[in-house]
Design an enzyme around this catalytic site. Sequence first.
Site, PDB file in Angstrom:
ATOM      1  N   CYS A 137       0.866  -1.370  -0.148  1.00 36.93           N
ATOM      2  CA  CYS A 137      -0.048  -0.060  -0.378  1.00 36.93           C
ATOM      3  C   CYS A 137       0.910   1.371  -0.022  1.00 36.93           C
ATOM      4  O   CYS A 137       1.596   1.593   1.048  1.00 36.93           O
ATOM      5  CB  CYS A 137      -1.109   0.184   1.352  1.00 36.93           C
ATOM      6  N   CYS A 140      -0.419   3.526   1.849  1.00 33.76           N
ATOM      7  CA  CYS A 140      -0.105   3.863   3.962  1.00 33.76           C
ATOM      8  C   CYS A 140       1.115   4.181   4.026  1.00 33.76           C
ATOM      9  O   CYS A 140       1.366   4.854   5.112  1.00 33.76           O
ATOM     10  CB  CYS A 140      -0.576   2.907   4.058  1.00 33.76           C
ATOM     11  N   ASP A 141       2.564   3.993   3.222  1.00 37.41           N
ATOM     12  CA  ASP A 141       3.193   3.893   3.726  1.00 37.41           C
ATOM     13  C   ASP A 141       4.593   4.588   2.655  1.00 37.41           C
ATOM     14  O   ASP A 141       5.656   4.378   3.111  1.00 37.41           O
ATOM     15  CB  ASP A 141       4.287   1.932   3.979  1.00 37.41           C
TER      16      ASP A 141
END
Length: 310
Positions: A137, A140-141
């Site tokens: 992701c 997200c990261d």
Amino acid sequence: METLKTLIIGSGPAGYTAAIYAARADLKPILYTGMEPGGQLTTTTEVDNFPGYPDGIDGPTMMVQLQQQAERFGTEVRIGFINKVEFATQKGEMHKAFAEDGTEIYAQTIIISTGATAKYLGLPSEQRLRGGGVSACAVCDGFFYKGQDVAIVGGGDTAAEEATYLAKICSKVTMLVRKDEMRASKAMQHRVTSTPNIDLRYNTEIDEVLGEQVVEGLRMKNNQTGALEEIPITGLFIAIGHKPNTEIFKGQLDMDEAGYLITKGKTTETNLSGVFASGDVQDKDYRQAVTAAGTGCMAALDAERYLQGI
Ligand code: NDP
């Protein structure tokens, strides 16, 4: 133990749309969000193709708004997951669902909108370094790799979208596509090829992710020539598609060979009476927020009709 007309499992566009329709039809639905409240769209940036948002909307905001809309009509949204269902096999019988906190729910109808989850390559080095620089992701990261060199695997819309997202944060993004073409839409491909700090490599696969505790590099292989090349990276993003979340329904509901639930004709009906499926869990072809929302609507209407007929 609770008894209800409609239980909805999953909180993506399909689940929330089913909830909006079911609540407006006075079915008093309870919706369990699952492991990832809001579903896959909470891991995306701009959603530019959902009708009604001329300037686009970011995924997490859209999901919060869908939840609010579902709650406005009386849906009870519960953060938690259903870990087992005993489906009734006779029309009119109650289905029994078990939530992870021990709650037991009897429901006349169940709408399954559990979506799909990201796939990984399965290389030992990739698995070892999950959480140590390997992620599925980018949204997200990606922030953790600000100003650093990263790589992404995949040639679909997800990979293209995440590569352009990463290119804004990171200094360089190497994109590995295993064929000599990308599966992504032409518009997304154009975005990739017109981003100067994306180094697009066709016919290229990962041979090994390098690093013991954290990702330090990547050994890539050209699958036409066999040539190996090592590059230093700190983050590796896997964007190679998804697997439907149907594990807990195995043996009870009909699925295809990939595990997607099978629905009848143009309806959302599964092989069991009173059980309906909507969204990515039953759709491997379109997989769009708008199509998921459409089938969520259909599932609620199908559930309402079923309840009228028993
Ligand atoms: P897709 O299944 O469309 O693409 C998967 C990609 O990963 C393909 O390029 C595939 O290669 C590659 N791949 C699969 N397995 C491997 C492997 N083992 N090694 C290397 N590469 C591999 O998945 P997406 O997640 O990209 O998209 C899913 C759906 O969601 C699509 O319908 C897409 O259009 C949609 N979507 C739409 C967006 C938007 O409109 N904004 C954003 C994101 C997704 P190959 O082609 O060789 O099989």
